[in-house]
Design a protein around this motif. Structure first.
Motif, short mmCIF file in Angstrom:
data_model
loop_
_atom_site.label_atom_id
_atom_site.label_comp_id
_atom_site.label_asym_id
_atom_site.label_seq_id
_atom_site.Cartn_x
_atom_site.Cartn_y
_atom_site.Cartn_z
N LEU A 95 -7.36 2.84 1.76
CA LEU A 95 -8.25 3.69 0.97
C LEU A 95 -7.42 4.41 -0.07
N ASP A 96 -7.86 4.33 -1.30
CA ASP A 96 -7.13 5.06 -2.35
C ASP A 96 -8.08 5.30 -3.52
N GLY A 97 -8.05 6.50 -4.03
CA GLY A 97 -8.88 6.82 -5.19
C GLY A 97 -10.34 6.54 -4.95
N GLN A 98 -10.85 7.00 -3.84
CA GLN A 98 -12.27 6.90 -3.43
C GLN A 98 -12.73 5.48 -3.09
N LYS A 99 -11.84 4.52 -3.25
CA LYS A 99 -12.26 3.13 -3.03
C LYS A 99 -11.35 2.41 -2.04
N ILE A 100 -11.80 1.24 -1.62
CA ILE A 100 -10.93 0.41 -0.78
C ILE A 100 -10.06 -0.43 -1.70
N LYS A 101 -8.76 -0.21 -1.62
CA LYS A 101 -7.86 -0.95 -2.50
C LYS A 101 -7.45 -2.29 -1.90
N PHE A 102 -7.44 -2.33 -0.59
CA PHE A 102 -7.08 -3.59 0.07
C PHE A 102 -7.73 -3.65 1.45
N HIS A 103 -8.23 -4.81 1.81
CA HIS A 103 -8.73 -5.04 3.17
C HIS A 103 -8.40 -6.48 3.55
N GLY A 104 -7.60 -6.63 4.55
CA GLY A 104 -7.23 -7.97 4.98
C GLY A 104 -6.10 -7.93 5.98
N GLY A 105 -5.56 -9.10 6.29
CA GLY A 105 -4.46 -9.18 7.25
C GLY A 105 -3.16 -8.70 6.63
N LEU A 106 -2.24 -8.30 7.49
CA LEU A 106 -0.94 -7.83 6.99
C LEU A 106 -0.21 -8.94 6.23
N GLN A 107 -0.32 -10.16 6.74
CA GLN A 107 0.36 -11.29 6.10
C GLN A 107 -0.22 -11.54 4.71
N ASP A 108 -1.55 -11.39 4.60
CA ASP A 108 -2.20 -11.58 3.29
C ASP A 108 -1.65 -10.58 2.29
N LEU A 109 -1.44 -9.37 2.78
CA LEU A 109 -0.93 -8.31 1.91
C LEU A 109 0.46 -8.68 1.40
N LYS A 110 1.27 -9.20 2.32
CA LYS A 110 2.63 -9.56 1.95
C LYS A 110 2.64 -10.76 1.01
N LYS A 111 1.75 -11.73 1.29
CA LYS A 111 1.68 -12.93 0.44
C LYS A 111 1.18 -12.57 -0.95
N ARG A 112 0.21 -11.67 -0.97
CA ARG A 112 -0.40 -11.30 -2.24
C ARG A 112 0.62 -10.63 -3.16
N ASN A 113 1.50 -9.88 -2.53
CA ASN A 113 2.50 -9.20 -3.31
C ASN A 113 3.75 -10.09 -3.42
N LYS A 114 3.86 -10.79 -4.56
CA LYS A 114 4.93 -11.78 -4.68
C LYS A 114 6.30 -11.12 -4.72
N LYS A 115 6.34 -9.95 -5.31
CA LYS A 115 7.63 -9.27 -5.39
C LYS A 115 7.90 -8.56 -4.07
N GLU A 116 7.97 -9.37 -3.03
CA GLU A 116 8.16 -8.77 -1.71
C GLU A 116 9.55 -8.13 -1.60
N SER A 117 10.58 -8.87 -2.20
CA SER A 117 11.94 -8.32 -2.20
C SER A 117 12.47 -8.30 -3.62
N ILE A 118 13.39 -7.40 -3.86
CA ILE A 118 14.06 -7.43 -5.16
C ILE A 118 15.55 -7.68 -4.93
N PHE A 119 16.18 -8.34 -5.94
CA PHE A 119 17.59 -8.75 -5.76
C PHE A 119 18.47 -8.19 -6.88
N HIS A 120 19.73 -7.96 -6.51
CA HIS A 120 20.77 -7.63 -7.49
C HIS A 120 21.93 -8.58 -7.23
N VAL A 121 22.57 -9.01 -8.31
CA VAL A 121 23.73 -9.91 -8.16
C VAL A 121 24.94 -9.21 -8.75
N LEU A 122 26.01 -9.18 -7.95
CA LEU A 122 27.23 -8.51 -8.37
C LEU A 122 28.28 -9.58 -8.74
#
Lengths: 311, 252
Positions: free
Chosen positions: A210-237
């Protein structure tokens, strides 16, 4: 089994002396609480989580919209149970008496109340304290007693508002174990709110944000992770490299620093795909890589990418 | 509803509310005996005067306190939510709590009434029928105040409800004399206005039978039946208001 369907629900509270000014808390929200699943309701403070729960439990009434309990608008309270956030129990009753009281209100017979109370009390390590007055209980013990009373009548659906508040790590563990067990063995639908996202990851099968009076997301945890492609960010040294300027034009350099007397170049942030492309380029150009750093996104980052709408 | 009555009483018993009643009984006995020992030949009247006066104030005070805290406290502590989801109708909770508190008020009336009765008998006796009617009057008075206080908490905060309930009690006692004066000297409009207020405001004058008990006066014809019919109707009216409001109240 019980299914709760929320349809176009809107709720506002009056503000000011005569409550003429309306503050909308929930606006036109719809969702279905899936049977036999554990659903977590998350959102920042003031997002309307408790309001939504109170609406489902008909403690307060909506401005617009409908709630259906197995297709009917009549609340199926016989099959539901609700644990408010940090309830104050009847302090002058004994733990056993409080459970008897709650059991009798749910029309359970004495034997059932006794057996079920003892069974749940054992699981939550409270059986020895049942003969003591509630006023002698710690906050965690009171919370555990309230949780026992919630599951006393084997409800089909249980709604828990912050069930882990006031519990120590051991208390949290045994309560989570109990919730998992009840969900699996008794096929009870669980709907709980929490601010601890670790609770969501450990327990929930479904997430409702729930955010800003509305439902921003409803689904499985895995769906949430899949939906968000930028799950991890990388740095190369990288180690010192003479044509660093070319690299700089091609890829971004987030920082430049010296380590052990040498110059090292930190490139990033990259998504997984961008990182693979960059590494392939470095390999082809035979550029030495010192380290690839991965920063995993937490559930918090996934749920509140902009920090959530605060009120 | 039976469970709500039982466990509410059990909670009150554990809070040792009865100790207050016994303490007040002792206080009434002490003050009455002291008062009657200082009086000459009217010890029984002094005992009854002090006893019934203190009893009325105690009963009304308790009724206001119970009324203001009954729903308000359970709501503030969220205990109400745990009970309401289990009862068939919201009114079951309200009626169960109300019955428990009325039983407690009745227990107080019984204990303190007996204390006063024994004291007055020791001082020379009294007309028992008038005394019993007087106790019934006090019970009606405190019941009306209890119901009015609960009604008020369904609209206002506990503090405001407490203040309004006290006002209701004192104005309810003085309205009758005010009407008598205005009927003799006031204009038609003033009388009309006051009668209008009287229509909704409780008339506690009808339940004040102390003077009849003290002076063993003859009660006017139909006075009792009128007073008790009025009391019953008024209580029923307040109870209905309370239930209707509670069923629809947003309990947040």
């Amino acid at each position: 089994m019980l299914e709760v369907m929320v349809e176009n629900l809107t709720k506002s509270y009056g503000r000011g002396l005569f409550e003429r000014e309306k503050k909308i808390v929930l606006k036109d929200i719809s969702f279905v609480l899936k049977k036999e699943k554990i659903t977590a309701l998350v959102g920042v403070n003031g997002a309307g989580k408790t309001t939504l729960i109170k609406l489902i439990m008909k403690i307060i009434f909506s401005d617009e919209g409908k709630i259906f309990y197995n297709g009917l608008q009549e609340a199926a309270f016989k099959e539901m149970s609700f644990l408010p956030e940090r309830p104050y129990l009847y302090m002058h009753l004994k733990g056993r008496e409080f459970l008897e009281f709650m059991g009798k209100l749910s029309f359970l017979d004495d034997l059932t109340i006794k057996e079920r109370s003892l069974e749940l009390a054992k699981k939550l390590h409270l059986e020895k304290a049942l003969e003591n007055l509630i006023k002698s209980y710690s906050k965690g013990m009171q919370q555990r007693l309230a949780i026992i009373s919630t599951f006393l009548a084997r409800p089909k659906m249980v709604i828990l508002d912050e069930p882990f508040s006031g519990l120590d790590p051991f208390g949290r563990k045994i309560v989570k174990d109990l919730l998992r067990e009840i969900s699996e063995k008794e096929r009870t639908t669980l709907f709980f709110t929490t601010h601890q996202l670790s609770d969501v990851e450990e327990l929930a099968q479904e997430v409702l944000l729930l955010d800003g009076q509305k439902i921003k997301f409803h689904g499985g945890l895995q769906d949430l992770k899949k939906r968000n492609k930028k799950e991890s960010i990388f740095h190369v040294l990288l180690e010192e490299y003479e044509d660093i300027e070319i690299l700089h034009h091609l890829f971004s350099v987030s920082s430049l620093f010296s380590a052990e007397g040498d110059f090292n170049y930190l490139f990033g942030p990259f998504t997984s795909l961008e990182k693979d492309f960059f590494l392939a380029f470095l390999y082809r150009e035979k550029i030495k890589i010192r380290e690839v750093r991965e920063e995993k996104k937490t559930l918090e980052d996934l749920l509140y990418p902009e920090g959530g709408e605060r009120r | 509803m039976k469970s709500i009555v039982y466990y509410t009483l059990l909670e009150l018993h554990r809070e040792r509310v009865y100790l207050f009643t016994f303490l007040m009984g002792f206080f009434i006995a002490l003050v009455s005996l002291l008062g009657s020992s200082l009086s000459y030949q009217v010890g029984q009247m002094v005992t009854l005067d002090i006893g019934l006066g203190v009893l009325t104030l105690l009963m009304v005070g308790q009724a206001i306190y119970f009324g203001v805290t009954m729903v308000g406290e359970d709501l503030a502590y969220k205990t109400l939510y745990m009970v309401l989801q289990r009862v068939k109708k919201r009114r079951d909770y309200l009626l169960g709590k109300t019955i428990a508190l009325l039983l407690l008020l009745f227990f107080n009336l019984l204990v303190l009434g007996l204390v006063i009765y024994f004291l007055a008998s020791y001082e020379g006796g009294m007309k028992i029928d008038l005394y019993l009617f007087s106790l019934m009057g006090i019970f009606f008075e405190s019941t009306i105040i209890l119901f009015a206080s609960v009604n008020l908490t369904l609209y206002f905060s506990r503090t405001i409800s407490l203040m309004i309930a006290i006002c209701i009690y004192f104005i309810g006692h003085s309205l009758h004399s005010a009407l008598e004066i205005i009927e003799k000297k006031g204009s038609f409009l003033e009388v009309f206005f006051l009668k209008g207020v009287f229509f909704v405001w409780p008339d506690f004058h009808l339940f004040n039978l102390k003077q009849y008990v003290l002076y063993e006066q003859f009660l006017p014809e139909n006075f009792l039946s009128r007073a008790f019919a009025y009391g019953l109707c008024y209580c029923f009216f307040l109870l209905c208001l309370m239930v209707i409001r509670f069923e629809k109240k947003q309990l947040d």
